[in-house]
Design an enzyme around this catalytic site. Structure first.
Site, PDB file in Angstrom:
ATOM      1  N   GLY A 167       2.298  19.170  -7.994  1.00 32.87           N
ATOM      2  CA  GLY A 167       2.769  19.173  -9.369  1.00 32.87           C
ATOM      3  C   GLY A 167       1.644  19.324 -10.384  1.00 32.87           C
ATOM      4  O   GLY A 167       1.728  20.134 -11.309  1.00 32.87           O
ATOM      5  N   PHE A 205      13.982   1.601 -13.739  1.00 26.67           N
ATOM      6  CA  PHE A 205      13.003   1.421 -12.681  1.00 26.67           C
ATOM      7  C   PHE A 205      12.402   0.032 -12.887  1.00 26.67           C
ATOM      8  O   PHE A 205      12.616  -0.580 -13.937  1.00 26.67           O
ATOM      9  CB  PHE A 205      11.912   2.500 -12.774  1.00 26.67           C
ATOM     10  N   ALA A 247      -6.832  18.752  -8.211  1.00 28.11           N
ATOM     11  CA  ALA A 247      -5.466  18.209  -8.266  1.00 28.11           C
ATOM     12  C   ALA A 247      -5.001  18.029  -6.824  1.00 28.11           C
ATOM     13  O   ALA A 247      -4.032  18.606  -6.376  1.00 28.11           O
ATOM     14  CB  ALA A 247      -4.542  19.156  -9.033  1.00 28.11           C
ATOM     15  N   GLN A 271      -1.414   0.825  -4.294  1.00 30.75           N
ATOM     16  CA  GLN A 271      -0.055   0.321  -4.482  1.00 30.75           C
ATOM     17  C   GLN A 271       0.719   0.280  -3.164  1.00 30.75           C
ATOM     18  O   GLN A 271       0.813   1.283  -2.458  1.00 30.75           O
ATOM     19  CB  GLN A 271       0.700   1.210  -5.471  1.00 30.75           C
ATOM     20  N   HIS A 274       4.352   0.029  -1.872  1.00 32.85           N
ATOM     21  CA  HIS A 274       5.736   0.132  -2.324  1.00 32.85           C
ATOM     22  C   HIS A 274       6.547  -0.865  -1.509  1.00 32.85           C
ATOM     23  O   HIS A 274       6.414  -0.913  -0.292  1.00 32.85           O
ATOM     24  CB  HIS A 274       6.265   1.555  -2.117  1.00 32.85           C
ATOM     25  N   LEU A 316       9.842   6.301   2.558  1.00 37.51           N
ATOM     26  CA  LEU A 316      10.155   5.601   1.314  1.00 37.51           C
ATOM     27  C   LEU A 316      11.653   5.502   1.053  1.00 37.51           C
ATOM     28  O   LEU A 316      12.375   6.476   1.144  1.00 37.51           O
ATOM     29  CB  LEU A 316       9.490   6.363   0.157  1.00 37.51           C
ATOM     30  N   GLU A 355      12.605   3.402  -5.251  1.00 38.33           N
ATOM     31  CA  GLU A 355      12.861   2.355  -6.229  1.00 38.33           C
ATOM     32  C   GLU A 355      14.177   2.620  -6.968  1.00 38.33           C
ATOM     33  O   GLU A 355      14.786   1.709  -7.526  1.00 38.33           O
ATOM     34  CB  GLU A 355      11.697   2.317  -7.229  1.00 38.33           C
ATOM     35  N   ARG A 411       6.362  -3.303  -8.699  1.00 37.90           N
ATOM     36  CA  ARG A 411       6.122  -3.105  -7.268  1.00 37.90           C
ATOM     37  C   ARG A 411       5.148  -4.108  -6.684  1.00 37.90           C
ATOM     38  O   ARG A 411       5.336  -4.586  -5.564  1.00 37.90           O
ATOM     39  CB  ARG A 411       5.597  -1.688  -7.027  1.00 37.90           C
ATOM     40  N   HIS A 424       1.553   3.287  -0.797  1.00 39.02           N
ATOM     41  CA  HIS A 424       2.321   4.335  -1.454  1.00 39.02           C
ATOM     42  C   HIS A 424       1.468   5.187  -2.390  1.00 39.02           C
ATOM     43  O   HIS A 424       1.676   6.385  -2.498  1.00 39.02           O
ATOM     44  CB  HIS A 424       3.443   3.659  -2.251  1.00 39.02           C
ATOM     45  N   TYR A 425       0.514   4.551  -3.074  1.00 44.28           N
ATOM     46  CA  TYR A 425      -0.124   5.268  -4.166  1.00 44.28           C
ATOM     47  C   TYR A 425      -1.539   4.755  -4.385  1.00 44.28           C
ATOM     48  O   TYR A 425      -1.807   3.554  -4.283  1.00 44.28           O
ATOM     49  CB  TYR A 425       0.691   5.070  -5.452  1.00 44.28           C
ATOM     50  N   ARG A 431       0.521   0.551 -10.949  1.00 49.83           N
ATOM     51  CA  ARG A 431       1.233   1.636 -11.622  1.00 49.83           C
ATOM     52  C   ARG A 431       2.701   1.284 -11.811  1.00 49.83           C
ATOM     53  O   ARG A 431       3.355   0.781 -10.898  1.00 49.83           O
ATOM     54  CB  ARG A 431       1.118   2.921 -10.815  1.00 49.83           C
ATOM     55  N   LEU A 463       5.043  10.839 -11.736  1.00 52.78           N
ATOM     56  CA  LEU A 463       5.554  12.206 -11.917  1.00 52.78           C
ATOM     57  C   LEU A 463       5.297  12.669 -13.344  1.00 52.78           C
ATOM     58  O   LEU A 463       4.997  13.833 -13.588  1.00 52.78           O
ATOM     59  CB  LEU A 463       7.051  12.275 -11.583  1.00 52.78           C
TER      60      LEU A 463
END
Lengths: 150, 248, 588
Positions: C15, C117, C192, C231, C233, C243, C246, C286, C354-355, C389, C395
């Site tokens: 993205g 969320f 990226a 993170q 999740h 996953l 959420e 989270r 997760h992140y 986060r 996103l």
């Protein structure tokens, strides 16, 4: 740029035998051959009819031979297959059929379509053979007067 | 876990640097009931043969990387389970009808060019500034194209399509589904933008309604329907009716 | 070596990379923009994002709300000037995606629908069922076909950055299909490349999320920031880590332990009623939910599965219609990968990595410390996530800051001076030789052995709750693993064409460096904040640690960790309160 070397696997002549979905597809395509042959037989009969009674009787006698009966049996089987598969394909080739906002399932299209085809075929057969039930025969006579338009 | 069994995986191998023809190689793979074919291949790569080559990424059936022929049928290997193929053997091959780059990895470049041909983006009648906010699109308008937007480009449908096998130039099921997706979007001006691609010799008319593409799609897209609705559009276009309808 | 000249090279086709490439092409259609990606862009991990993306759109919401939720959620370790820029640009980017065709879910009148969320005062998450990332990625990828300025180099693996005199000059890549080394001359480059979740064993990430963009930047002299913040999740399938969005909880799903209790009320997220209400119970953030799981597990209140303990994520009360309409992907995934039908049974879930909140340090303009090098998306630390986060900010981040990176890079190109290509090419040859050496090792260990040992060390020592001794042990193990890696990995595959084992070996080098940065930063931060929890320093320590951590490469040795100030503009650090009193929320 270094060339990307790839291997292209050949498409074997018997590709369609390797998957039941392909076999059904090829049989459906093959059914056209039998429709064509059946149309030839009918044309032959029409031609015989125009040549007089003897020729027509000869054609009818030929139809009674075991070979021709076998051919008609096979052609009828293909016709049935074609009808069923045609209705199976119909929902995919026509704009989406919906009833009350919900998509009509393929199975319903096949059942209704094949059922209607069978009913119409039975009716035509009974009419031509003169074995329509009396009430129905009366209705048909009123709709289609003998001797055509008066 | 105690519930470990062994299954044979037969993989098609082709190394462009050394091989002129592909060959099959057999591996004995221990597996537990929750292991996918992809995990079986990962086991081989980690422990038995690091040279076995295959693509994978998300392992949850959304990235579209891991499509392959499994026992002769196109599947995503991440959502095909070894327990269902026991006692095996399990034959894994690259997706049918594509050139093989190496082992189970196919050449996908052709598909990317086809995607370009169908103009896979919104073409709108007039540009509106972002400050005007989002366009309105009712759930019914969304529903009209939504199914076709679910394509993950996994290319299973091409492996299912014998017409693509016979003619590699055929634009094919996934790209034509996306063509249909944009044509049906209420924000797009529709048919006229993509008519050439649909009408072309290698466009919708190359399809002979085998229908296997729609059977193998892991995301419930119905490519056969997309292609064949566009035969109607293409015929109407030929007859000039599309122009009367304003090109939609 | 093949040589390609470009103005801007974008590394990564997810993205952020696609948005950057499009922004650069729109800023200057005359540029030559090379988009390099190690996978086809639509395979990038953006594809797996489920729940949605933040953007203030409701009348009862405000930019201040989004700002507060983000800064509080990040436990005041966010750079508030950057958060301010971010929240002001999210909605416009969501509208831009809408213009480009993203099939956002709608209300009956055709306007955008948003969902809750965790950690949000008001519904703010734009969603496309539970396939938001998939739709965003495909929308961006397909839209990129509109721009002739963008030339894609699909399945090119970026192996090195060439930096001269503090400026980026080129990118060395491997064309995967042939194994050929390629040098891209460039005036500007955008990293990226996504996160690094694969340094852990149980994670929600795709196999490609190996952090080599961070590794490249680190080796080239840029710095990583806040790497200790990883993170977890709270709701992932045991074993695979797949996953369960959420969005499940945003739509009203509940979490129960083995006794059927909604245990979150015991961890500062209650009381239970009124329910649902914003920022309480299952709509908490989270970090708190994952930590609550850890405590429940210690108390023996979890259920046991073959892949470890779990709690129940229960959707049944939502009803089949809503589940299938709003959560089709997780329904399918639960059925396929867990053998559980969420319409009829609760889904066993547990936390998984997760992140990567940290990443390559950039300012609000996405500029790194190297001139002409920009970073955006999960690989970057632009400063919006802080210590934790907020769900649905990532996103939004990839498009908001992807765009900034593309525009900034396009602008930078105009001022970049021409240089002699010879020096760049000589450097590139050195890089290429280093990468090719990996192919020739006659002796060494199997790749998987070192990789698995790294994952074990991270799970063991750098997990949800950390201790000084555990972190020190992890640092030692990682140093040993780096030494073993340098001694050599023996590849089964010595070919150049499509050698994925070779690529995995290069990735592993970066993963080890990134993992080491995480462990050392976590050791340095002697406090508990957000996702970083220390059992030996359980309190937050604003006096000493209201600062970013900065990791700088130590070459073959351990990274050096320093601190850098956090920008605080309007939100003074306070206590982070969830649960408590509140009004019942209407789930739309």
């Amino acid at each position: 740029m270094a060339e990307v070397r790839t291997y292209r696997r050949p498409m074997p002549a018997d590709w369609w035998t390797r998957n039941p979905s392909y076999v059904v597809y090829m049989l459906r395509e093959a059914s056209a051959v039998f429709f064509f042959l059946y149309a030839l037989v009918l044309l032959w009969g029409l031609n015989a009819l125009s040549q007089g009674e003897a020729a027509f009787d000869g054609w009818r006698a030929l139809l009674a031979t075991p070979a021709m009966i076998a051919f008609h049996a096979v052609a009828a089987a293909f016709a049935l297959l074609h009808t069923v598969t045609w209705f199976m394909v119909l929902p995919k080739t026509a704009p989406t059929l919906r009833l009350g906002g919900r998509i009509v399932p393929v199975a319903a299209v096949v059942v209704v379509g094949v059922g209607a085809s069978a009913a119409i075929s039975a009716f035509i057969y009974a009419w031509v053979a003169g074995i329509l039930p009396p009430g129905l025969a009366e209705a048909v006579r009123n709709l289609v007067p003998p001797g055509g338009a008066s | 876990m105690t519930d470990t069994r062994t299954i044979r995986i037969e993989a098609l191998r082709f190394n462009p640097e050394t091989d002129s023809e592909p060959r099959l190689q057999r591996y004995e793979v221990p597996f537990t009931p929750d292991m996918s074919v992809l995990q079986g291949l990962q086991y081989i790569k980690d422990h038995l043969d690091g040279s076995l080559t295959f693509r994978w990424s998300c392992r949850m059936a959304v990235c579209g990387s891991c499509g392959m022929m499994i026992n002769g049928r196109p599947h995503l290997s991440c959502e095909t389970f070894l327990r269902d193929l026991y006692p095996g053997p399990v034959r894994v091959e690259p997706l049918d009808h594509f050139p093989v780059q190496r082992d189970l990895a196919i050449d996908q470049a052709g598909f990317l060019d086809k995607l370009a041909a169908i103009k896979p983006y919104i073409v709108s009648a007039k540009e509106r500034p972002l400050s005007e906010g989002p366009s309105r699109q009712t759930p019914a308008q969304l529903d009209a194209y939504y199914q076709y937007s679910q394509c993950i480009n996994c290319l299973l449908c091409y492996a299912a399509c014998p017409q693509f096998g016979l003619n590699p130039d055929f634009i094919g099921p996934a790209a034509l589904s996306l063509l249909h997706r944009y044509n049906l979007d209420s924000r797009d001006i529709g048919w006229s933008v993509r008519a050439d691609a649909a009408n072309a010799d290698v466009g919708v008319w190359e399809c002979t309604v085998v229908g296997y593409c729609s059977e193998v799609c892991p995301k419930g897209v119905d490519p056969m329907h997309a292609v064949n609705e566009n035969k109607v559009n293409s015929a109407l276009d030929y007859l000039g009716v599309k122009r009367l309808l304003g090109g939609r | 070596m093949r040589i390609i000249s470009a103005d801007v090279v974008v590394i990564g086709g997810g993205g952020a990379g696609l948005r950057a490439a499009i922004a650069a092409a729109e800023a200057d259609p005359g540029l030559a923009i090379a988009l390099i990606s190690k996978v086809l862009p639509m395979r990038s991990h953006t594809v797996a994002a489920e729940g949605g993306s933040a953007g203030v759109v409701r009348d009862d919401d405000s930019l201040d709300n989004h700002f507060d939720d983000t800064v509080t959620g990040g436990e005041w370790l966010c750079d508030q000037d950057v958060v301010d820029y971010f929240v002001r640009h999210c909605t416009e980017e969501m509208v831009q995606l809408e213009r480009w065709g993203c099939p956002w879910s709608r209300k009956p009148d055709g306007s955008i629908n948003v969902r809750f969320f965790g950690g949000m005062k008001v519904q703010r998450t734009w969603f496309a069922a539970d396939k938001s990332g998939f739709h965003i990625l495909h929308t961006l990828f397909q839209t990129s076909y509109k721009y002739p300025a963008i030339t894609r180099y699909d399945e090119y693996f970026c192996a090195d950055l060439i930096v001269e005199d503090g400026r980026v000059r080129g990118v060395v890549a491997i064309e995967i299909a042939t194994g050929e080394m390629v040098l891209f001359h460039c005036k500007a480059a955008v990293l990226a490349t996504g996160g690094a979740g694969r340094v852990f064993r149980q994670n929600t990430n795709a196999g490609i999320v190996t952090g080599e963009g961070m590794g490249l930047a680190l080796r080239s002299g840029a710095v990583l920031r806040d790497m200790e913040f990883v993170q977890w999740h709270p709701t992932c399938l045991p074993g695979t880590g797949i996953l369960m969005s959420e969005a499940c909880r945003g739509e009203g799903a509940i979490l129960t332990n083995k006794n059927g209790d909604r245990y979150l009320q015991d961890y500062g997220l209650g009381p239970l009623d009124p329910w649902p209400r914003a920022k309480a119970m299952e709509l908490g953030p989270r970090d708190r939910l994952s930590q609550a799981f850890w405590h429940e597990d210690k108390k023996g209140n979890t259920i046991q599965t073959p892949h470890g303990s779990a709690v129940n994520l229960d959707l049944r009360h939502l009803g089949e219609k809503k589940i299938l309409e709003r959560l089709p992907l997780i329904t399918e995934a639960a059925r396929t990968f867990a053998g559980v039908d969420p319409v009829r049974e609760p889904i066993p879930v547990r936390p998984a990595v997760h992140y990567t909140m940290g990443g390559i340090a950039t300012n609000v303009h996405t500029e790194t410390s190297i001139s002409g090098l920009y970073a955006a998306g999960e690989c970057a630390s632009v400063g919006i996530h802080g210590a934790n986060r907020l769900g649905s900010n990532s996103l939004a981040e990839i498009v908001v800051f992807g765009k900034v990176a593309g525009e900034r890079a396009a602008h930078y190109v105009r001022s970049a001076r021409p240089v002699s290509p010879g020096r760049t090419e000589r450097q590139a040859e050195v890089s290429a030789a280093r990468v090719l050496r990996l192919l020739g090792n006659e002796r060494g260990e199997r790749l998987a052995e070192i990789r698995d040992a790294m994952m074990d060390a991270m799970e063991e020592g750098v997990g949800l709750y950390r201790t000084e001794s555990g972190l020190k042990a992890a640092c030692r193990t990682l140093a040993e693993l780096r030494a073993r890696y340098r001694r050599g990995i023996r590849l089964d595959d010595r070919n150049r064409a499509f050698n994925t084992e070779w690529l995995a070996a290069i990735e592993l080098g970066s993963m080890l460096e990134v993992a080491e940065a995480m462990a050392h930063a976590a050791l340095w931060r002697r406090e508990s904040r957000g996702a970083h929890q220390r059992l030996d320093a359980t309190a937050r320590d604003d006096r000493r640690f209201l600062v970013h951590s900065i990791a700088r490469s130590g070459g073959d040795g351990a990274p050096q960790i320093k601190s850098a100030p956090v920008t605080i503009t309007k939100s003074r650090p306070g206590s982070r309160v969830y649960g408590g009193a509140g009004t019942k929320a209407e789930l739309t």
